[in-house]
Design a protein around this motif. Sequence first.
Motif, PDB file in Angstrom:
ATOM      1  N   VAL A 219       0.856  -1.184   0.000  1.00  0.00           N
ATOM      2  CA  VAL A 219       0.000   0.000   0.000  1.00  0.00           C
ATOM      3  C   VAL A 219       0.893   1.236   0.000  1.00  0.00           C
ATOM      4  O   VAL A 219       1.798   1.357   0.828  1.00  0.00           O
ATOM      5  N   MET A 220       0.635   2.154  -0.934  1.00  0.00           N
ATOM      6  CA  MET A 220       1.422   3.387  -1.032  1.00  0.00           C
ATOM      7  C   MET A 220       0.499   4.588  -0.919  1.00  0.00           C
ATOM      8  O   MET A 220      -0.489   4.697  -1.650  1.00  0.00           O
ATOM      9  N   ARG A 221       0.839   5.489   0.004  1.00  0.00           N
ATOM     10  CA  ARG A 221       0.049   6.703   0.208  1.00  0.00           C
ATOM     11  C   ARG A 221       0.985   7.875   0.439  1.00  0.00           C
ATOM     12  O   ARG A 221       2.150   7.676   0.783  1.00  0.00           O
ATOM     13  N   GLY A 222       0.460   9.091   0.246  1.00  0.00           N
ATOM     14  CA  GLY A 222       1.314  10.262   0.369  1.00  0.00           C
ATOM     15  C   GLY A 222       0.584  11.460   0.920  1.00  0.00           C
ATOM     16  O   GLY A 222      -0.649  11.477   1.033  1.00  0.00           O
ATOM     17  N   MET A 223       1.356  12.474   1.247  1.00  0.00           N
ATOM     18  CA  MET A 223       0.835  13.695   1.853  1.00  0.00           C
ATOM     19  C   MET A 223       0.607  14.808   0.834  1.00  0.00           C
ATOM     20  O   MET A 223      -0.076  15.787   1.121  1.00  0.00           O
ATOM     21  N   SER A 224       1.179  14.677  -0.357  1.00  0.00           N
ATOM     22  CA  SER A 224       1.231  15.786  -1.311  1.00  0.00           C
ATOM     23  C   SER A 224      -0.141  16.333  -1.663  1.00  0.00           C
ATOM     24  O   SER A 224      -0.368  17.546  -1.658  1.00  0.00           O
ATOM     25  N   LYS A 225      -1.075  15.450  -1.988  1.00  0.00           N
ATOM     26  CA  LYS A 225      -2.356  15.883  -2.546  1.00  0.00           C
ATOM     27  C   LYS A 225      -3.334  16.316  -1.459  1.00  0.00           C
ATOM     28  O   LYS A 225      -3.931  17.398  -1.534  1.00  0.00           O
ATOM     29  N   ALA A 226      -3.509  15.487  -0.437  1.00  0.00           N
ATOM     30  CA  ALA A 226      -4.541  15.760   0.563  1.00  0.00           C
ATOM     31  C   ALA A 226      -4.206  16.954   1.448  1.00  0.00           C
ATOM     32  O   ALA A 226      -5.109  17.643   1.923  1.00  0.00           O
ATOM     33  N   TYR A 227      -2.910  17.202   1.648  1.00  0.00           N
ATOM     34  CA  TYR A 227      -2.526  18.237   2.604  1.00  0.00           C
ATOM     35  C   TYR A 227      -1.815  19.418   1.950  1.00  0.00           C
ATOM     36  O   TYR A 227      -1.303  20.294   2.639  1.00  0.00           O
ATOM     37  N   GLY A 228      -1.797  19.455   0.628  1.00  0.00           N
ATOM     38  CA  GLY A 228      -1.243  20.606  -0.086  1.00  0.00           C
ATOM     39  C   GLY A 228       0.245  20.805   0.117  1.00  0.00           C
ATOM     40  O   GLY A 228       0.712  21.942   0.166  1.00  0.00           O
ATOM     41  N   ILE A 229       1.002  19.707   0.226  1.00  0.00           N
ATOM     42  CA  ILE A 229       2.445  19.824   0.478  1.00  0.00           C
ATOM     43  C   ILE A 229       3.266  18.986  -0.511  1.00  0.00           C
ATOM     44  O   ILE A 229       4.165  18.243  -0.107  1.00  0.00           O
ATOM     45  N   PRO A 230       3.011  19.100  -1.809  1.00  0.00           N
ATOM     46  CA  PRO A 230       3.785  18.285  -2.757  1.00  0.00           C
ATOM     47  C   PRO A 230       5.281  18.559  -2.705  1.00  0.00           C
ATOM     48  O   PRO A 230       6.086  17.661  -2.963  1.00  0.00           O
ATOM     49  N   GLY A 231       5.665  19.800  -2.359  1.00  0.00           N
ATOM     50  CA  GLY A 231       7.084  20.132  -2.295  1.00  0.00           C
ATOM     51  C   GLY A 231       7.815  19.523  -1.123  1.00  0.00           C
ATOM     52  O   GLY A 231       9.050  19.517  -1.095  1.00  0.00           O
ATOM     53  N   TRP A 232       7.085  18.998  -0.150  1.00  0.00           N
ATOM     54  CA  TRP A 232       7.735  18.362   1.001  1.00  0.00           C
ATOM     55  C   TRP A 232       8.230  16.960   0.655  1.00  0.00           C
ATOM     56  O   TRP A 232       9.082  16.433   1.351  1.00  0.00           O
ATOM     57  N   ARG A 233       7.664  16.343  -0.373  1.00  0.00           N
ATOM     58  CA  ARG A 233       8.027  14.997  -0.815  1.00  0.00           C
ATOM     59  C   ARG A 233       7.892  13.978   0.310  1.00  0.00           C
ATOM     60  O   ARG A 233       8.844  13.290   0.686  1.00  0.00           O
ATOM     61  N   MET A 234       6.684  13.864   0.844  1.00  0.00           N
ATOM     62  CA  MET A 234       6.426  12.943   1.942  1.00  0.00           C
ATOM     63  C   MET A 234       5.424  11.870   1.514  1.00  0.00           C
ATOM     64  O   MET A 234       4.326  12.177   1.046  1.00  0.00           O
ATOM     65  N   GLY A 235       5.824  10.620   1.685  1.00  0.00           N
ATOM     66  CA  GLY A 235       4.946   9.501   1.399  1.00  0.00           C
ATOM     67  C   GLY A 235       5.316   8.328   2.284  1.00  0.00           C
ATOM     68  O   GLY A 235       6.245   8.403   3.095  1.00  0.00           O
ATOM     69  N   TYR A 236       4.574   7.232   2.119  1.00  0.00           N
ATOM     70  CA  TYR A 236       4.935   6.031   2.858  1.00  0.00           C
ATOM     71  C   TYR A 236       4.401   4.809   2.138  1.00  0.00           C
ATOM     72  O   TYR A 236       3.524   4.906   1.271  1.00  0.00           O
ATOM     73  N   MET A 237       4.959   3.670   2.476  1.00  0.00           N
ATOM     74  CA  MET A 237       4.392   2.406   2.019  1.00  0.00           C
ATOM     75  C   MET A 237       4.302   1.453   3.192  1.00  0.00           C
ATOM     76  O   MET A 237       5.081   1.535   4.151  1.00  0.00           O
ATOM     77  N   ALA A 238       3.311   0.578   3.138  1.00  0.00           N
ATOM     78  CA  ALA A 238       3.074  -0.405   4.179  1.00  0.00           C
ATOM     79  C   ALA A 238       2.969  -1.786   3.551  1.00  0.00           C
ATOM     80  O   ALA A 238       2.344  -1.953   2.493  1.00  0.00           O
ATOM     81  N   LEU A 239       3.589  -2.762   4.203  1.00  0.00           N
ATOM     82  CA  LEU A 239       3.603  -4.140   3.731  1.00  0.00           C
ATOM     83  C   LEU A 239       3.186  -5.059   4.873  1.00  0.00           C
ATOM     84  O   LEU A 239       3.474  -4.770   6.050  1.00  0.00           O
ATOM     85  N   PRO A 240       2.544  -6.197   4.564  1.00  0.00           N
ATOM     86  CA  PRO A 240       2.309  -7.198   5.602  1.00  0.00           C
ATOM     87  C   PRO A 240       3.649  -7.771   6.064  1.00  0.00           C
ATOM     88  O   PRO A 240       4.621  -7.809   5.295  1.00  0.00           O
ATOM     89  N   ASN A 241       3.714  -8.235   7.321  1.00  0.00           N
ATOM     90  CA  ASN A 241       5.021  -8.603   7.873  1.00  0.00           C
ATOM     91  C   ASN A 241       5.652  -9.847   7.252  1.00  0.00           C
ATOM     92  O   ASN A 241       6.845 -10.073   7.414  1.00  0.00           O
ATOM     93  N   HIS A 242       4.872 -10.647   6.507  1.00  0.00           N
ATOM     94  CA  HIS A 242       5.501 -11.805   5.853  1.00  0.00           C
ATOM     95  C   HIS A 242       6.337 -11.388   4.638  1.00  0.00           C
ATOM     96  O   HIS A 242       7.084 -12.207   4.097  1.00  0.00           O
ATOM     97  N   LEU A 243       6.250 -10.116   4.236  1.00  0.00           N
ATOM     98  CA  LEU A 243       7.100  -9.609   3.149  1.00  0.00           C
ATOM     99  C   LEU A 243       8.306  -8.845   3.708  1.00  0.00           C
ATOM    100  O   LEU A 243       8.811  -7.923   3.084  1.00  0.00           O
ATOM    101  N   GLU A 244       8.802  -9.290   4.849  1.00  0.00           N
ATOM    102  CA  GLU A 244       9.892  -8.586   5.520  1.00  0.00           C
ATOM    103  C   GLU A 244      11.158  -8.540   4.669  1.00  0.00           C
ATOM    104  O   GLU A 244      11.860  -7.523   4.638  1.00  0.00           O
ATOM    105  N   GLU A 245      11.475  -9.616   3.959  1.00  0.00           N
ATOM    106  CA  GLU A 245      12.697  -9.617   3.148  1.00  0.00           C
ATOM    107  C   GLU A 245      12.621  -8.556   2.050  1.00  0.00           C
ATOM    108  O   GLU A 245      13.608  -7.854   1.787  1.00  0.00           O
ATOM    109  N   LEU A 246      11.449  -8.424   1.413  1.00  0.00           N
ATOM    110  CA  LEU A 246      11.272  -7.390   0.401  1.00  0.00           C
ATOM    111  C   LEU A 246      11.388  -6.009   1.035  1.00  0.00           C
ATOM    112  O   LEU A 246      12.023  -5.105   0.471  1.00  0.00           O
TER     113      LEU A 246
END
Length: 371
Positions: A219-246
């Motif tokens: 899952v990939m989500r970011g702050m740029s669009k919803a909070y009006g801060i595209p220049g901050w370059r802030m995002g995140y991704m979340a993975l289930p823990n069985h994909l720890e090696e990836l």
Amino acid sequence: MDYISARSKKIDASGIRKIWELAQKMKDPVDFSIGSPDFDAPAEVKQAAIDAISGGSNGYTLTAGIAALREKIASDITAEFGWEKPLAMVTCGVSGALHLAFMATLNPGDEVLVPDPYFVMYHHLTNLSGGTCVYVDTYPDFHLSAEKVAEKITSKTKMLVLNSPGNPTGAIYTEQQLKDLADLARKHELLVISDEIYKEFSYDRASGSIASYYENTIVMRGMSKAYGIPGWRMGYMALPNHLEELFERMAALQQYTFVCAPQPFQLATIKALDHDCSDQVDIYRKKRDLVYEGLKGEFDLVKPEGAFYAFVPTPNDDATEFVTRAIANDVLVIPGKVFSSRDTHFRISYATSEEKIKVGCERLCKIAREY
């Protein structure tokens, strides 16, 4: 001596950026080109960044991000999807997350299923990683069926990319479509990238996620669009823990590329994640309606369900020619071939003022009537 790599020669300059750069040279165009919010960041989020900078939080962080923010992300993901101890990585925007994921997963010859139309980065990141894009046609309504995807799966298929709400179409996949795609992905053990940067901008119904139904999802989500801060370059991704090696492979790649996301903005993001942006969504719902009502008399467009784009069919099935005429009339839009194997549509970003939307729609309708 040719100093240019074959890899870099596969990448074209962004067609979106070309139009946007043109806008900077024009006196007062109607700029429907770039998907950048036209509102400022919430005051409390800006203040949190200012406080972090003033307080000396200006150094490097752990590659995957500061603990407090990662814990906040993981807690939200668990509450939403029921994942136990999900893995969270703070990235330099969703663009950074996409780069890490493609580089960490694709080998030469691997195939990536991409719904067409698509966000331009998917195509180029696949090329950079040595993979092959396999496009799944979603015209005319831009919804993705499992049956269409199944037809494209081969022994080389490794990844499915989803973007809902979508850029450039504004389409939102239904719950049943997501369940069907999850069943198909599970059958073929596909990795799914769910790009949810526009999740908050869902106008008529909630935007679901395939992560609710399928375990091998990033899952990939970011702050740029919803909070009006595209220049901050802030995002995140979340993975289930069985994909720890990836997860660890992507963290290693971030260490040697982006290093880490900016520390003061990470701290401010903790505040942003609790901010209610529904007022801005209501404003953009009205803008969506203005675009649809302003164009539907001359263009047979599908009403966007989310994000802040409309993908509009041209009256002559030649988007490049139509866009050339639009630019000559001081309206900046993007030809469909930037996002698609077809060149029959053009993209509007309605991340601008209501006044500009009304003027732009009038000019586009006038051009259409000339055909």
